[in-house]
Every structure is written in structure tokens, then in C-alpha cells.
Motif scaffolding. Structure first.
Motif, mmCIF file in Angstrom:
data_model
loop_
_atom_site.group_PDB
_atom_site.id
_atom_site.type_symbol
_atom_site.label_atom_id
_atom_site.label_comp_id
_atom_site.label_asym_id
_atom_site.label_seq_id
_atom_site.Cartn_x
_atom_site.Cartn_y
_atom_site.Cartn_z
ATOM 1 N N GLN A 201 0.864 -1.178 0.000
ATOM 2 C CA GLN A 201 0.000 0.000 0.000
ATOM 3 C C GLN A 201 0.906 1.235 0.000
ATOM 4 N N ALA A 202 0.561 2.206 -0.818
ATOM 5 C CA ALA A 202 1.416 3.379 -0.942
ATOM 6 C C ALA A 202 0.604 4.660 -1.034
ATOM 7 N N VAL A 203 1.154 5.720 -0.455
ATOM 8 C CA VAL A 203 0.634 7.072 -0.619
ATOM 9 C C VAL A 203 1.816 7.966 -0.943
ATOM 10 N N GLY A 204 1.551 9.109 -1.553
ATOM 11 C CA GLY A 204 2.631 10.017 -1.883
ATOM 12 C C GLY A 204 2.118 11.386 -2.266
ATOM 13 N N THR A 205 3.018 12.336 -2.264
ATOM 14 C CA THR A 205 2.691 13.702 -2.656
ATOM 15 C C THR A 205 3.337 13.992 -4.001
ATOM 16 N N MET A 206 2.513 14.248 -4.995
ATOM 17 C CA MET A 206 3.011 14.536 -6.332
ATOM 18 C C MET A 206 3.314 16.023 -6.475
ATOM 19 N N LEU A 207 4.400 16.325 -7.177
ATOM 20 C CA LEU A 207 4.784 17.697 -7.448
ATOM 21 C C LEU A 207 4.321 18.098 -8.849
ATOM 22 N N GLY A 213 7.304 14.035 -4.406
ATOM 23 C CA GLY A 213 8.210 14.724 -3.491
ATOM 24 C C GLY A 213 8.462 13.922 -2.238
ATOM 25 N N GLU A 214 7.449 13.147 -1.820
ATOM 26 C CA GLU A 214 7.584 12.298 -0.632
ATOM 27 C C GLU A 214 6.506 11.236 -0.666
ATOM 28 N N GLY A 215 6.647 10.252 0.239
ATOM 29 C CA GLY A 215 5.635 9.213 0.292
ATOM 30 C C GLY A 215 5.894 8.208 1.392
ATOM 31 N N SER A 216 4.941 7.285 1.548
ATOM 32 C CA SER A 216 5.045 6.227 2.550
ATOM 33 C C SER A 216 4.526 4.919 1.970
ATOM 34 N N LEU A 217 5.082 3.818 2.456
ATOM 35 C CA LEU A 217 4.655 2.490 2.025
ATOM 36 C C LEU A 217 4.356 1.632 3.244
ATOM 37 N N LEU A 218 3.317 0.814 3.118
ATOM 38 C CA LEU A 218 2.994 -0.200 4.116
ATOM 39 C C LEU A 218 3.014 -1.541 3.399
ATOM 40 N N LEU A 219 3.875 -2.442 3.884
ATOM 41 C CA LEU A 219 4.085 -3.711 3.198
ATOM 42 C C LEU A 219 3.717 -4.857 4.126
ATOM 43 N N LYS A 220 2.892 -5.769 3.620
ATOM 44 C CA LYS A 220 2.360 -6.858 4.435
ATOM 45 C C LYS A 220 3.114 -8.155 4.192
#
Length: 331
Positions: A201-207, A213-220
Motif C-alpha cells: 500500500q502506498a501514498v505520496g505527494t506529487m509535485l 516529493g515524498e511518500g510512505s509504504l505499508l508492506l504486508k
């Protein structure tokens, strides 16, 4: 055994690699490729081996004076340049990330096998002494429940970006951005230690330029999860952790581990830090050259499988945050 290297790219990371590789005493620089003859000549003049300068990559790849090639060009050029060199029988040490997308990585791997040459991703952290300490002592944590890693480093080029100048670091043409440039430093060690996750699962901030520009991942994983933070537009000072039921391993920097300690549940602390006697990039050069000396075509640590899994995770994360590169349109 001396391995004669050609270099693609004349930037600061190339200089650091050459300096570190020379410490192996098995490395010799014989060729430099640059799109600019002036830059290539100026770069080559720094070295006593007087490497030949090429502005035509085909010519360098065809040279009998080159055994292996270190690629440190922008991400979007990695696959094409590596495949060209391997098709001429050259071994390739390619900077991370290996390529723009999974299909390119697969093409690179198949080309390496077809030509019986060594291909390895030049991710330095997993080959450093303290990463070996992490692997060797992981069992002490008991059942691992969480891997957490952060690489958030404010980019000096972001200042120019905010003023309207889009440099390579924030240009999708070069398959750049936070995930590819920094996130890979968090993903690759996780894959090396725990293998392929079941879900991403991933979220991020697009420029506005079209990169993240940044983001986070959750891996199961079956019995644990991985948590990753990456950023080129903010800074973090949080160390990495591997949390187990018996204790937690605290790592100062996942991208360049120098200090590693285990904090046990009973309050005791074990310092498992290993002394590092060489510059960080020495260990990737040494691994690559040692593999060549023994006739091997894959690293156990920076393996082709680990590189492919890392690319698959990055591509899935990009899909979820809506990050596409011009390289993806070619497929």
C-alpha cells in the motif's frame, strides 16, 4: 586480477565510486564515457591511468580495453546503456535503481544471462559491514513483527524547483523522484532480509513537474509488516528499527548503517556495530570484483531476484500514487 572498468557518467558519485574502488587494488580505470568530450577529458585527466575518453557509447562497449562498466547515468538511461554494454560482453555494475520499471529490469536480467555476464545493482548499504551485522544478529530479536525504515533528505535542488527551475532530480524524463532516488534505500534492505511482501500500500505527494516529493509504504508479510517513509522535500532524523518479540534492533541510517544496537526487553543493550575500514562504496566494488574472480554471475545479497522484487514494489507503489514516467510509455 585487475578488472578494467569503463565509467558512464562524470558526476560526483562516479568520482566517489572510483576513489572507493581503487582501494580494492583490483580496479583499474581504462575508459570514460561522457556526452561532452570536454567534460570527459577533464574528468579523465584526474586519474593516472589516463583512461580513454568516449562520446560514443557503442565504441566504448566494443573496446577490448574494457572488462566491466559502472553505470551512474540518470535512471532513465540505465536499461538501454546496460543492455548495450552486456550485448558486447561487458559486465555491468549499475547504480540504483536498476531501471525505470519492471520490464526494463527483466530485459536487463535476460540480457545478462544470454551473454553470460555479471549484472549487479550498486546499492552500497546492503554490502556494508554493519548490514552483515544486522543479518547475522537478526535471530536474536525472536519473531520479527515490524521493519521500519526512513530516508527523508531535503534536496538542495528543491529550492531551485520552488523558484521555477526543474533540475534532473525532479524531472520525470529521467525517472527520478523521492521513491526511486531515496525510497529504494529502504525497500532493498527489507527485501534482502525478508523477501517479497504479500501486499503493498502506498501514498505520496506529487509535485507539479510530475514526480513524487515524498511518500510512505505499508508492506504486508505473513507475520509482520514493513513501514517505509521517503522524502526529498522534508528531513527526518529518525533511525531505522527492526522490532522483534525479544528485542528491537536500532540502526542509525538504513541507507548507510554505521551504528547498530539491540535493545532487549529486559533493558539490556547489545552493541553489534562493526568497524568499517573503507569508504562505503568500497564494499559494492569489492563484491562485484570478487564475483568476477570466482566466475559467479549473481550476488547472494544484491541478487538479480532482490533487484527484481524491489522494482516490482516500486512499480506497484508508483501505480497507486499515479506516478508514471516517459519510460513507461515505451512499453
Amino acid at each position: 586480477m585487475k578488472v578494467r572498468f569503463g565509467i558512464i557518467g562524470t558526476n560526483w558519485i562516479t568520482e566517489r565510486f572510483i576513489q572507493a574502488a581503487m582501494e580494492t587494488e583490483q580496479f583499474i580505470l581504462t575508459a570514460v564515457y561522457s556526452r561532452s568530450e570536454e567534460k570527459g577529458t577533464a574528468f579523465a585527466a584526474k586519474y593516472d591511468t589516463r583512461p580513454a575518453v568516449y562520446t560514443d557509447l557503442q565504441q566504448m562497449a566494443s573496446s577490448d580495453e574494457v572488462d566491466a562498466v559502472y553505470i551512474a547515468s540518470p535512471n532513465s538511461f540505465h536499461a538501454e546503456q546496460a543492455i548495450l554494454c552486456m550485448n558486447h560482453g561487458k559486465h555491468v555494475l549499475c547504480e540504483k535503481p536498476m531501471a525505470s520499471n519492471v520490464e526494463e529490469v527483466r530485459s536487463m536480467i535476460s540480457t545478462a544471462k544470454e551473454n553470460d555476464v555479471l549484472l549487479m545493482e550498486a546499492l552500497k548499504s546492503t554490502l556494508m559491514p554493519n548490514f552483515k551485522a544486522i543479518k547475522d544478529n537478526l535471530y536474536k530479536l525472536g519473531l520479527v513483527r515490524r521493519y521500519f525504515a526512513s530516508y527523508c533528505q531535503y534536496s538542495s535542488r528543491y529550492d531551485a524547483f520552488q523558484q521555477g527551475t526543474i533540475l534532473n532530480a525532479f524531472n520525470p524524463q529521467f525517472s527520478n523522484g523521492s521513491l526511486m532516488d531515496l525510497g529504494v534505500y529502504c525497500i532493498y534492505p527489507m527485501v534482502t532480509l525478508f523477501g517479497k511482501p504479500d501486499a503493498v500500500q502506498a501514498v505520496g505527494t506529487m509535485l507539479s513537474s510530475g514526480v513524487d516529493g515524498e511518500g510512505s509504504l505499508l508492506l504486508k508479510y505473513p507475520e509482520m509488516d514493513g513501514v517505509i517513509m521517503h522524502s526529498k522535500i522534508s528531513h527526518s532524523y529518525v533511525p531505522a528499527e527492526i522490532q522483534g518479540e525479544n528485542g528491537t534492533m536500532v540502526i542509525d541510517k538504513i541507507n548507510q548503517p554505521y551504528d547498530v544496537k539491540i535493545y532487549y526487553r529486559d533493558g539490556t543493550i547489545e552493541d553489534i556495530t562493526q568497524t568499517q575500514t573503507h569508504e562505503s562504496m568500497y564494499y559494492e566494488a569489492k563484491e562485484f570484483i570478487d564475483l568476477l574472480e570466482t566466475g559467479k554471475r549473481d550476488s547472494v545479497i544484491n541478487s538479480l531476484e532482490n533487484s527484481l522484487i524491489t522494482a516490482e514494489i516500486a512499480e506497484e507503489a508508483r501505480r497507486q500514487i499515479g506516478l508514471r514516467y516517459p519510460a513507461d510509455e515505451k512499453l
